[in-house]
Design a protein around this motif. Structure first.
Motif, short mmCIF file in Angstrom:
data_model
loop_
_atom_site.label_atom_id
_atom_site.label_comp_id
_atom_site.label_asym_id
_atom_site.label_seq_id
_atom_site.Cartn_x
_atom_site.Cartn_y
_atom_site.Cartn_z
N GLN A 101 17.19 -33.45 23.51
CA GLN A 101 18.17 -32.83 24.39
C GLN A 101 19.37 -32.29 23.61
O GLN A 101 19.90 -31.22 23.93
CB GLN A 101 18.63 -33.84 25.44
N LEU A 102 19.80 -33.03 22.60
CA LEU A 102 20.94 -32.58 21.81
C LEU A 102 20.59 -31.36 20.96
O LEU A 102 21.40 -30.43 20.82
CB LEU A 102 21.45 -33.72 20.93
N ILE A 103 19.37 -31.34 20.40
CA ILE A 103 18.93 -30.16 19.64
C ILE A 103 18.77 -28.97 20.57
O ILE A 103 19.20 -27.85 20.24
CB ILE A 103 17.60 -30.45 18.90
N SER A 104 18.17 -29.19 21.73
CA SER A 104 17.98 -28.11 22.70
C SER A 104 19.32 -27.53 23.13
O SER A 104 19.47 -26.30 23.23
CB SER A 104 17.24 -28.66 23.92
N ASN A 105 20.29 -28.41 23.35
CA ASN A 105 21.63 -27.95 23.74
C ASN A 105 22.27 -27.13 22.62
O ASN A 105 22.92 -26.11 22.87
CB ASN A 105 22.50 -29.17 24.07
N ALA A 106 22.07 -27.59 21.37
CA ALA A 106 22.65 -26.88 20.22
C ALA A 106 22.05 -25.49 20.08
O ALA A 106 22.76 -24.50 19.88
CB ALA A 106 22.41 -27.69 18.95
N VAL A 107 20.71 -25.40 20.23
CA VAL A 107 20.04 -24.11 20.08
C VAL A 107 20.45 -23.16 21.22
O VAL A 107 20.67 -21.97 21.01
CB VAL A 107 18.51 -24.30 20.06
N LYS A 108 20.56 -23.69 22.43
CA LYS A 108 20.87 -22.87 23.59
C LYS A 108 22.19 -22.14 23.43
O LYS A 108 22.33 -20.98 23.80
CB LYS A 108 20.90 -23.73 24.85
N TYR A 109 23.19 -22.83 22.88
CA TYR A 109 24.54 -22.26 22.81
C TYR A 109 24.92 -21.78 21.41
O TYR A 109 26.10 -21.63 21.11
CB TYR A 109 25.57 -23.28 23.32
N THR A 110 23.91 -21.58 20.54
CA THR A 110 24.17 -21.06 19.20
C THR A 110 23.42 -19.73 19.03
O THR A 110 22.20 -19.68 19.19
CB THR A 110 23.71 -22.05 18.11
#
Length: 330
Positions: A230-239
């Motif tokens: 979830q944390l990686i997905s969140n990072a990719v989504k907003y980068t």
């Protein structure tokens, strides 16, 4: 007949008092008889006692009948039962009433919890349906136009992620019974999730740097993987440019991106269910569910999540692992 059954029930309920009345009558008449006294006086005394006993019995029977009527009306439902029960008069009745009130309060709490759980599930799946429709529609359009396969892989990845999210959401309701503690190599857990996100990394042209020790920690591998995912997905989504850096050891694990960052006023609420903040208004596909689920899973594993962010510079999430297995069960 019902009234006869109720009459028998009342007699059994008041058997000691009926027995006392009968004994008192026998005593009054018996003493007068064996003492050779005038029986008319004894009978007069018995009549007076019977009169007062009958008056008391009429009042008591009326109260008993009203209580039975109230209980009959309540039969089949427990909602608001404690507030509708007839008031206890004796010490024993009050004790029973108190026990029933406690049971009713517990029932009300469980009922409210179940209602909230059902509403939470309904809210999530309503949102999930709307989310999954977007990549499905995009894939349909690409197929009709013989579109870019990379884009199709990206949309398929989203569908897979949404499906896994739905499965995790169901299991999250009973996560305590789903946790299996075992030694877990941190680097393996991280690399597995990074590989799982290779499609969005490649699609967006983002770099990823992993510097995690090979130490093992006592945790549930599946749920730790979900949190990291979830944390990686969140990072990719907003980068949109730059990349993601992951580093850690047996005590902490940090996931840092070079994305758009989080506004300071949004930071205290990012783990609330459904809260999307300013970033959610930029990306209307944001659900505010991922971080909420990650926080619940982390709490179940006694993992603390810290977050630091600078608007326009990026965000860093840090997982703080418990020192020992005992802390997980607290």
């Amino acid at each position: 007949m019902r009234w006869m059954a109720k009459a028998r029930g009342y007699i059994r309920h008041r058997a000691p008092f009926v027995a006392m009345y009968a004994i008192s009558m026998l005593c009054v008449i018996g003493i007068a008889f064996f003492a050779g006294e005038d029986m008319s006086v004894a009978l007069y005394t018995a009549l007076i006692i019977s009169f007062f006993f009958a008056c008391i019995a009429v009042v008591d029977i009326d109260r008993y009948a009203k209580k039975l009527k109230t209980l009959d009306e309540l039969c089949g439902t427990i909602t608001h039962l404690s507030r509708a029960l007839p008031r206890g008069e004796g010490g024993l009745e009050k004790a029973y009433t108190h026990v029933l009130e406690e049971l009713c309060n517990e029932y009300d709490a469980l009922s409210a919890s179940e209602t909230a759980r059902k509403q939470e599930s309904l809210d999530y799946y309503t949102l999930w349906i709307h989310q999954i429709k977007t990549p499905i529609a995009a894939m349909r359009l690409l197929l009709e136009q013989d579109g870019d396969r990379a884009v199709m892989r990206q949309e398929l990845f989203k569908i897979e992620q949404y499906a896994m999210m739905a499965l995790r959401f169901i299991k999250l309701e009973s996560i305590s019974s789903d946790i299996v503690l075992a030694p877990c190599r941190l680097d393996s857990a991280v690399k597995e999730q990074v590989r799982g996100h290779s499609i969005p990394f490649v699609y967006k042209g983002l770099s990823v740097s992993v510097n995690v020790s090979g130490q093992s920690i006592m945790t549930d591998k599946k749920w730790l993987g979900f949190i990291i995912e979830q944390l990686i997905s969140n990072a990719v989504k907003y980068t949109n440019k730059g990349g993601v850096t992951i580093c850690g050891d047996a005590k902490t694990l940090s996931i840092e991106d070079t994305g758009i960052g989080i506004m300071p006023e949004d930071l205290p609420r990012i783990f609330e269910k459904g809260y999307t903040g300013y970033n959610g208004r930029i990306d209307d596909r944001s659900s505010g569910i991922g971080l909420y689920m990650a926080k619940r899973a982390a709490d179940a594993l006694s993992i603390r999540i810290g977050v630091e962010s600078r608007l326009g510079r990026g965000t860093r999430f840090t997982l703080y692992f418990p020192d020992c297995e005992r802390e997980i069960y607290k």
